[in-house]
Motif scaffolding. Structure first.
Motif, PDB file in Angstrom:
ATOM      1  N   UNK A 168       4.880 -13.389  -3.969  1.00 13.08           N
ATOM      2  CA  UNK A 168       4.489 -12.299  -4.858  1.00 13.08           C
ATOM      3  C   UNK A 168       4.120 -12.272  -5.952  1.00 13.08           C
ATOM      4  N   UNK A 169       2.879 -11.930  -6.215  1.00 12.90           N
ATOM      5  CA  UNK A 169       2.027 -12.033  -7.396  1.00 12.90           C
ATOM      6  C   UNK A 169       1.787 -10.969  -8.156  1.00 12.90           C
ATOM      7  N   UNK A 170       1.946 -10.887  -9.662  1.00 11.89           N
ATOM      8  CA  UNK A 170       1.648  -9.756 -10.353  1.00 11.89           C
ATOM      9  C   UNK A 170       0.374 -10.044 -10.818  1.00 11.89           C
ATOM     10  N   UNK A 171      -0.615  -9.003 -10.242  1.00 11.23           N
ATOM     11  CA  UNK A 171      -2.149  -9.080 -10.240  1.00 11.23           C
ATOM     12  C   UNK A 171      -2.658  -8.987 -11.903  1.00 11.23           C
ATOM     13  N   UNK A 172      -1.897  -8.211 -12.656  1.00  7.33           N
ATOM     14  CA  UNK A 172      -2.309  -8.150 -13.994  1.00  7.33           C
ATOM     15  C   UNK A 172      -2.212  -9.714 -14.885  1.00  7.33           C
ATOM     16  N   UNK A 173      -1.113 -10.295 -14.257  1.00  8.78           N
ATOM     17  CA  UNK A 173      -0.949 -11.950 -14.885  1.00  8.78           C
ATOM     18  C   UNK A 173      -2.087 -12.608 -14.315  1.00  8.78           C
ATOM     19  N   UNK A 174      -2.486 -12.468 -12.897  1.00 11.98           N
ATOM     20  CA  UNK A 174      -3.516 -13.171 -12.598  1.00 11.98           C
ATOM     21  C   UNK A 174      -4.815 -12.749 -13.385  1.00 11.98           C
ATOM     22  N   UNK A 175      -4.928 -11.629 -13.512  1.00  9.55           N
ATOM     23  CA  UNK A 175      -6.516 -11.519 -14.116  1.00  9.55           C
ATOM     24  C   UNK A 175      -6.287 -11.949 -15.435  1.00  9.55           C
ATOM     25  N   UNK A 176      -5.334 -11.880 -16.346  1.00 10.24           N
ATOM     26  CA  UNK A 176      -5.123 -12.592 -17.464  1.00 10.24           C
ATOM     27  C   UNK A 176      -5.455 -13.939 -17.506  1.00 10.24           C
ATOM     28  N   UNK A 177      -5.128 -14.831 -16.612  1.00 15.52           N
ATOM     29  CA  UNK A 177      -5.418 -16.055 -16.582  1.00 15.52           C
ATOM     30  C   UNK A 177      -6.630 -16.434 -16.113  1.00 15.52           C
ATOM     31  N   UNK A 178      -7.249 -15.573 -15.117  1.00 21.93           N
ATOM     32  CA  UNK A 178      -8.327 -16.046 -14.470  1.00 21.93           C
ATOM     33  C   UNK A 178      -9.539 -15.666 -15.852  1.00 21.93           C
ATOM     34  N   UNK A 179      -9.298 -15.020 -16.766  1.00 22.49           N
ATOM     35  CA  UNK A 179     -10.245 -14.720 -17.682  1.00 22.49           C
ATOM     36  C   UNK A 179     -10.534 -15.891 -18.516  1.00 22.49           C
ATOM     37  N   UNK A 180      -9.533 -16.701 -18.658  1.00 22.98           N
ATOM     38  CA  UNK A 180      -9.635 -17.794 -19.468  1.00 22.98           C
ATOM     39  C   UNK A 180      -9.867 -19.104 -18.545  1.00 22.98           C
ATOM     40  N   UNK A 181     -10.116 -18.903 -17.330  1.00 21.07           N
ATOM     41  CA  UNK A 181     -10.105 -20.258 -16.573  1.00 21.07           C
ATOM     42  C   UNK A 181     -11.801 -20.412 -16.233  1.00 21.07           C
TER      43      UNK A 181
ATOM     44  N   UNK B  54       0.830  -1.228  -0.039  1.00 20.70           N
ATOM     45  CA  UNK B  54       0.008  -0.026   0.060  1.00 20.70           C
ATOM     46  C   UNK B  54       0.905   1.410   0.084  1.00 20.70           C
ATOM     47  N   UNK B  55       1.875   1.268   0.705  1.00 13.98           N
ATOM     48  CA  UNK B  55       2.633   2.351   0.805  1.00 13.98           C
ATOM     49  C   UNK B  55       3.373   2.718  -0.307  1.00 13.98           C
ATOM     50  N   UNK B  56       3.639   1.619  -1.224  1.00 12.79           N
ATOM     51  CA  UNK B  56       4.571   1.793  -2.533  1.00 12.79           C
ATOM     52  C   UNK B  56       3.611   2.138  -3.733  1.00 12.79           C
ATOM     53  N   UNK B  57       2.152   2.210  -3.380  1.00  9.07           N
ATOM     54  CA  UNK B  57       1.087   2.206  -4.461  1.00  9.07           C
ATOM     55  C   UNK B  57       1.080   1.324  -5.556  1.00  9.07           C
ATOM     56  N   UNK B  58       1.571  -0.003  -4.864  1.00  8.15           N
ATOM     57  CA  UNK B  58       1.368  -1.243  -5.476  1.00  8.15           C
ATOM     58  C   UNK B  58      -0.013  -1.958  -5.600  1.00  8.15           C
ATOM     59  N   UNK B  59      -0.995  -1.192  -4.994  1.00  8.42           N
ATOM     60  CA  UNK B  59      -2.189  -2.082  -4.780  1.00  8.42           C
ATOM     61  C   UNK B  59      -2.617  -2.039  -6.348  1.00  8.42           C
ATOM     62  N   UNK B  60      -3.106  -3.362  -6.662  1.00  3.48           N
ATOM     63  CA  UNK B  60      -3.546  -3.475  -7.942  1.00  3.48           C
ATOM     64  C   UNK B  60      -2.496  -3.726  -8.573  1.00  3.48           C
ATOM     65  N   UNK B  61      -1.395  -3.924  -8.274  1.00  2.00           N
ATOM     66  CA  UNK B  61      -0.313  -4.392  -9.210  1.00  2.00           C
ATOM     67  C   UNK B  61       0.442  -5.594  -8.758  1.00  2.00           C
ATOM     68  N   UNK B  62       0.647  -5.620  -7.294  1.00  2.00           N
ATOM     69  CA  UNK B  62       0.994  -6.804  -6.872  1.00  2.00           C
ATOM     70  C   UNK B  62       0.286  -7.440  -5.533  1.00  2.00           C
ATOM     71  N   UNK B  63       0.271  -8.673  -5.327  1.00  8.15           N
ATOM     72  CA  UNK B  63      -0.568  -9.043  -4.283  1.00  8.15           C
ATOM     73  C   UNK B  63       0.490 -10.194  -3.614  1.00  8.15           C
ATOM     74  N   UNK B  64       0.066 -10.581  -2.359  1.00  7.33           N
ATOM     75  CA  UNK B  64       0.719 -11.720  -1.774  1.00  7.33           C
ATOM     76  C   UNK B  64      -0.076 -12.733  -1.176  1.00  7.33           C
ATOM     77  N   UNK B  65       0.331 -13.833  -1.703  1.00  2.52           N
ATOM     78  CA  UNK B  65      -0.191 -15.288  -1.118  1.00  2.52           C
ATOM     79  C   UNK B  65       0.523 -15.887  -0.192  1.00  2.52           C
ATOM     80  N   UNK B  66       0.093 -16.460   0.945  1.00  5.49           N
ATOM     81  CA  UNK B  66       0.690 -16.753   1.878  1.00  5.49           C
ATOM     82  C   UNK B  66       0.692 -18.688   2.149  1.00  5.49           C
ATOM     83  N   UNK B  67       1.902 -18.925   2.724  1.00  5.88           N
ATOM     84  CA  UNK B  67       2.019 -20.513   3.040  1.00  5.88           C
ATOM     85  C   UNK B  67       3.033 -20.434   4.052  1.00  5.88           C
TER      86      UNK B  67
END
Length: 189
Positions: free
Chosen positions: A145-158, A104-117
């Motif tokens: 560390x996930x690129x949201x744009x990439x995730x959005x692209x693959x989700x459109x076709x899944x 959030x501080x780096x204004x990366x919301x909507x650009x990166x997200x984090x998944x946790x394990x």
């Protein structure tokens, strides 16, 4: 100068994370989007030797900067493995807030997200021994560390992406005791 034992530790940790990625995440198809970037060598496993929260946050920040500076065709996503700290799941869970605040501080919301394990991952509505927790259990604490744009692209076709969590839970619940021991030796070995 690099400490040779640290380098070996990094290699061992990276190998175990890669094995988990191949056998569990891809092998059980828990993430239907992971196979292609793994096959194309677009997933980086970064082993953080951090022993303090400040140093770990700095390592995660640097990995996000690296994603920001590297074309997606070269680097799709990064797994930050943390072998030296956050072994307690609740400490790990609290640290996630710091990672999200950094994004959030780096204004990366909507650009990166984090998944946790985590080796002791436990969903809020689960008991620690519930099989559904296996979907997010890994050999070490990991921040994906996930690129949201990439995730959005693959989700459109899944088809039916909202069914992925339930499908994953059913998949891990169906594992035999022997399969669990083979796939999760760090939990059942």
């Amino acid at each position: 100068m690099t400490n040779p034992s640290s380098t070996m530790d990094n290699a061992i940790v990276a190998k175990q994370v890669n094995q988990w990625l191949d056998d569990v995440v891809i092998g059980l198809n828990l993430c239907p989007f992971a196979a292609k970037p793994q096959r194309n060598n677009q997933i980086d496993i970064f082993v953080s030797q951090a022993e303090t929260e400040d140093k770990l946050l700095e390592d995660i920040f640097n990995q996000l900067l690296r994603l920001d500076d590297t074309p997606v065709k070269e680097l799709e996503t990064t797994l930050v493995a943390v072998p030296n700290m956050l072994g307690d799941f609740w400490d790990y869970n609290m640290f996630i807030d710091w990672v999200e605040a950094l994004i959030k501080q780096q204004n990366w919301q909507g650009i990166y997200q984090v998944a946790t394990f985590h080796p002791d991952y436990c969903f809020a509505d689960s008991q620690p021994d519930d099989a559904d927790n296996l979907t997010n259990r890994a050999p070490f604490p990991i921040f994906h560390l996930i690129r949201e744009e990439s995730m959005e692209k693959v989700l459109k076709h899944y088809p039916n992406p909202e069914a992925i969590p339930d499908t994953n839970i059913a998949r891990v619940q169906a594992l035999t005791a022997e399969e669990k021991q083979a796939l999760f030796p760090y939990l059942f070995g």
